[in-house]
Design a protein around this motif. Structure first.
Motif, PDB file in Angstrom:
ATOM      1  N   LYS A   1       0.835  -1.201   0.000  1.00  0.00           N
ATOM      2  CA  LYS A   1       0.000   0.000   0.000  1.00  0.00           C
ATOM      3  C   LYS A   1       0.871   1.252   0.000  1.00  0.00           C
ATOM      4  N   GLY A   2       1.968   1.185  -0.770  1.00  0.00           N
ATOM      5  CA  GLY A   2       2.848   2.334  -0.925  1.00  0.00           C
ATOM      6  C   GLY A   2       3.843   2.538   0.199  1.00  0.00           C
ATOM      7  N   ARG A   3       3.788   1.679   1.231  1.00  0.00           N
ATOM      8  CA  ARG A   3       4.689   1.841   2.379  1.00  0.00           C
ATOM      9  C   ARG A   3       5.768   0.778   2.368  1.00  0.00           C
ATOM     10  N   PRO A   4       7.017   1.174   2.680  1.00  0.00           N
ATOM     11  CA  PRO A   4       8.083   0.161   2.656  1.00  0.00           C
ATOM     12  C   PRO A   4       8.045  -0.769   3.867  1.00  0.00           C
ATOM     13  N   CYS A   5       8.375  -2.036   3.635  1.00  0.00           N
ATOM     14  CA  CYS A   5       8.512  -2.971   4.750  1.00  0.00           C
ATOM     15  C   CYS A   5       9.653  -2.494   5.632  1.00  0.00           C
ATOM     16  N   GLY A   6       9.454  -2.630   6.916  1.00  0.00           N
ATOM     17  CA  GLY A   6      10.400  -2.108   7.902  1.00  0.00           C
ATOM     18  C   GLY A   6       9.790  -0.927   8.634  1.00  0.00           C
ATOM     19  N   SER A   7       8.747  -0.331   8.011  1.00  0.00           N
ATOM     20  CA  SER A   7       8.162   0.878   8.606  1.00  0.00           C
ATOM     21  C   SER A   7       6.819   0.608   9.284  1.00  0.00           C
ATOM     22  N   PHE A   8       6.386  -0.660   9.330  1.00  0.00           N
ATOM     23  CA  PHE A   8       5.062  -0.942   9.902  1.00  0.00           C
ATOM     24  C   PHE A   8       5.094  -1.083  11.422  1.00  0.00           C
ATOM     25  N   GLY A   9       6.210  -1.575  11.960  1.00  0.00           N
ATOM     26  CA  GLY A   9       6.290  -1.831  13.399  1.00  0.00           C
ATOM     27  C   GLY A   9       6.944  -0.688  14.145  1.00  0.00           C
ATOM     28  N   ARG A  10       6.928  -0.780  15.492  1.00  0.00           N
ATOM     29  CA  ARG A  10       7.728   0.137  16.314  1.00  0.00           C
ATOM     30  C   ARG A  10       9.200  -0.093  15.983  1.00  0.00           C
ATOM     31  N   VAL A  11       9.545  -1.381  15.732  1.00  0.00           N
ATOM     32  CA  VAL A  11      10.894  -1.774  15.346  1.00  0.00           C
ATOM     33  C   VAL A  11      10.786  -2.774  14.207  1.00  0.00           C
ATOM     34  N   GLY A  12      11.704  -2.701  13.250  1.00  0.00           N
ATOM     35  CA  GLY A  12      11.795  -3.700  12.191  1.00  0.00           C
ATOM     36  C   GLY A  12      13.194  -4.293  12.182  1.00  0.00           C
ATOM     37  N   VAL A  13      13.295  -5.529  11.704  1.00  0.00           N
ATOM     38  CA  VAL A  13      14.614  -6.165  11.659  1.00  0.00           C
ATOM     39  C   VAL A  13      14.821  -6.835  10.305  1.00  0.00           C
ATOM     40  N   PHE A  14      15.949  -6.500   9.654  1.00  0.00           N
ATOM     41  CA  PHE A  14      16.337  -7.133   8.395  1.00  0.00           C
ATOM     42  C   PHE A  14      17.496  -8.095   8.643  1.00  0.00           C
ATOM     43  N   GLY A  15      17.625  -9.072   7.758  1.00  0.00           N
ATOM     44  CA  GLY A  15      18.743 -10.020   7.831  1.00  0.00           C
ATOM     45  C   GLY A  15      19.438 -10.077   6.483  1.00  0.00           C
ATOM     46  N   PHE A  16      20.751 -10.320   6.503  1.00  0.00           N
ATOM     47  CA  PHE A  16      21.534 -10.289   5.259  1.00  0.00           C
ATOM     48  C   PHE A  16      22.340 -11.550   5.026  1.00  0.00           C
ATOM     49  N   TYR A  17      21.779 -12.690   5.424  1.00  0.00           N
ATOM     50  CA  TYR A  17      22.365 -13.989   5.098  1.00  0.00           C
ATOM     51  C   TYR A  17      22.397 -14.108   3.566  1.00  0.00           C
ATOM     52  N   PRO A  18      23.308 -14.959   3.004  1.00  0.00           N
ATOM     53  CA  PRO A  18      23.461 -14.966   1.531  1.00  0.00           C
ATOM     54  C   PRO A  18      22.228 -15.295   0.690  1.00  0.00           C
ATOM     55  N   ASN A  19      21.163 -15.835   1.268  1.00  0.00           N
ATOM     56  CA  ASN A  19      19.982 -16.108   0.427  1.00  0.00           C
ATOM     57  C   ASN A  19      18.980 -14.951   0.411  1.00  0.00           C
ATOM     58  N   LYS A  20      19.259 -13.867   1.128  1.00  0.00           N
ATOM     59  CA  LYS A  20      18.285 -12.751   1.190  1.00  0.00           C
ATOM     60  C   LYS A  20      18.436 -11.819  -0.022  1.00  0.00           C
ATOM     61  N   GLN A  21      17.549 -10.825  -0.088  1.00  0.00           N
ATOM     62  CA  GLN A  21      17.570  -9.898  -1.235  1.00  0.00           C
ATOM     63  C   GLN A  21      18.921  -9.203  -1.373  1.00  0.00           C
ATOM     64  N   ILE A  22      19.551  -8.829  -0.244  1.00  0.00           N
ATOM     65  CA  ILE A  22      20.948  -8.386  -0.295  1.00  0.00           C
ATOM     66  C   ILE A  22      21.699  -9.144   0.799  1.00  0.00           C
ATOM     67  N   THR A  23      23.023  -9.289   0.612  1.00  0.00           N
ATOM     68  CA  THR A  23      23.786 -10.030   1.618  1.00  0.00           C
ATOM     69  C   THR A  23      25.042  -9.288   2.048  1.00  0.00           C
ATOM     70  N   THR A  24      25.433  -9.541   3.312  1.00  0.00           N
ATOM     71  CA  THR A  24      26.737  -9.097   3.803  1.00  0.00           C
ATOM     72  C   THR A  24      27.518 -10.328   4.279  1.00  0.00           C
ATOM     73  N   GLY A  25      27.129 -11.509   3.809  1.00  0.00           N
ATOM     74  CA  GLY A  25      27.689 -12.759   4.319  1.00  0.00           C
ATOM     75  C   GLY A  25      26.877 -13.162   5.539  1.00  0.00           C
ATOM     76  N   GLU A  26      27.122 -12.481   6.634  1.00  0.00           N
ATOM     77  CA  GLU A  26      26.266 -12.511   7.817  1.00  0.00           C
ATOM     78  C   GLU A  26      25.998 -11.057   8.166  1.00  0.00           C
TER      79      GLU A  26
END
Ligand SMILES: *Cc1c(COP(=O)(O)O)cnc(C)c1O
Length: 389
Positions: free
Chosen positions: A165-190
């Motif tokens: 609905k035009g809003r980015p994920c991460g902005s719906f909660g009081r806090v949001g958490v992303f992960g960057f394991y190699p299978n995610k949309q972007i990765t940092t290794g861990e």
């Protein structure tokens, strides 16, 4: 893994990543530096939040988010049984009790209509997951949490770059958490990132990821500010992300648009190729969703069970096609069975999880690979249909 194998997932790395990682190596500054800051500002921007705090994994981020909200022993947190196990483990880390709510079979997310009957006076948060990156109901969870006057924690580890609905994920909660394991949309290794608009939560996470030091201005042991470096007002952790990992993150964020576009193209190839194939349900993109595609998971129709599904997965693996049964229900894993959950506790989640198959999915998958995967899947399905007849 042989030359011909089509892997379940694979990171998309380019000369941009190489260049930035080498730049960090040559700079000699390997932790707490400018790459972390730049990476944080990229993720803050994409998720529509004022603060982003880089951490060593998505799991560490969830742990810090719950600590920052003051959740602990005696508290209950409502969450989904159909997710990667880290989303519920974080609740156990802080000594609280996960209270699962069954899912909606269409969206695979926690059914908002079942939340209120799970609420008790001990309920202190809702921890909701965009399962397979699907953001449906995030606005409804936020409204329920607001009504109950408790925070919504958004485990958006599978949804970086998705909008609802035009809003980015991460902005719906009081806090949001992303992960960057190699299978995610972007990765940092861990790696991971906590995002929030709440100054206090952000400062708390900045302190706790860095051994409980003051959130700002402690520099490093090499700077003149050693007094601050050696004082620890809080009981913290080492959940920092290195500059090498942050450099990977910066490069991946600069390429995010291109990476997501490729994921969308590959998903479209699968959908067009499998449209009309019997016995499988394709992932549906619901109205209002602009997806960044974490995985491509198909579901066998209801006449199949776990035994047939596992046979199909094993057959595909023998044909060198990587697949996985995403996800086994969390409440059926031993640490949760000890809490009294068991088979039959959440029938919809269990029925869905017996029939899912994650197919190979990453930005560099070619049309030929997609066709090969689908041919192999169709072969396995025809074997099952034959043995049934
Ligand atoms: C990937 C993921 C995490 C965090 O994983 P890490 O490997 O710790 O970065 C948490 N929750 C969900 C739903 C995930 O998919």
């Amino acid at each position: 893994m042989s030359e011909t194998e089509i892997p379940l997932s694979k990171p998309d790395l380019s000369s941009v990543e190489e260049e930035l990682v080498v730049r960090v190596l040559r700079s000699g500054r390997l932790s707490i530096g400018p790459m972390q800051e730049e990476f944080e500002s990229h993720v803050a921007k994409v998720s529509g939040c004022r603060h982003a705090v880089a951490v060593s994994s998505g799991t560490a981020g969830l742990h810090l988010a719950l600590l920052a909200l003051g959740i602990g022993p005696g508290d209950e947190v409502i969450t989904t049984p159909f997710s990667f196990i880290a989303s519920a483990n974080a609740i156990l880390y802080v000594g609280a009790k996960p209270v699962f709510v069954d899912i909606c079979p269409k969206t695979l997310n926690m059914d908002p209509g079942r939340i209120e009957q799970a609420v008790t006076p001990r309920t202190k948060a809702i921890l909701a997951v965009e399962t397979f990156g699907n953001p449906l109901y995030m606005d409804e969870y936020a409204a329920i949490a607001a009504k109950l006057e408790i925070p919504l924690v958004e485990d958006c580890c599978e949804a970086l770059g998705t909008r609802y609905k035009g809003r980015p994920c991460g902005s719906f909660g009081r806090v949001g958490v992303f992960g960057f394991y190699p299978n995610k949309q972007i990765t940092t290794g861990e790696g991971g990132m906590v995002v929030t608009d709440d100054d206090r939560v952000a400062d708390c996470c900045r302190s706790l990821r860095n051994q409980g030091r003051e959130p700002k201005g402690t520099g490093s042991p090499n700077t003149s500010n050693t007094g601050a470096w050696l004082s620890h007002p809080n009981l913290g952790y080492n959940y920092r992300l290195s500059e090498l990992q942050a450099a990977l993150g910066v490069a991946q964020m600069r390429r995010l648009g291109q990476l997501i576009q490729r994921r969308q193209e590959v998903a479209t190839m699968y959908i067009n190729r499998l449209l009309g194939a019997g016995d499988i349900v394709l992932p549906a993109v619901q109205p209002g969703v602009d997806p960044s595609w974490f995985v491509f998971v198909v579901r066998l129709s209801t006449q199949y069970g776990a035994e047939e599904r596992d046979r199909i997965i094993n057959g595909m693996r023998l044909h060198e096609v990587g697949c996985a049964p995403y996800f086994p229900c969390i409440h059926l894993q031993p640490p949760y069975r000890r809490l009294g959950y068991g088979p039959g506790s959440f029938p919809i989640a269990e029925s869905v999880s017996h029939r899912t198959i994650a197919l190979p999915f990453h930005p560099r998958l070619s049309a030929r690979d997609v066709d090969l995967v689908c041919q192999t899947l169709e072969l396995m399905l025809s074997r099952e249909q034959f043995s049934r007849a």
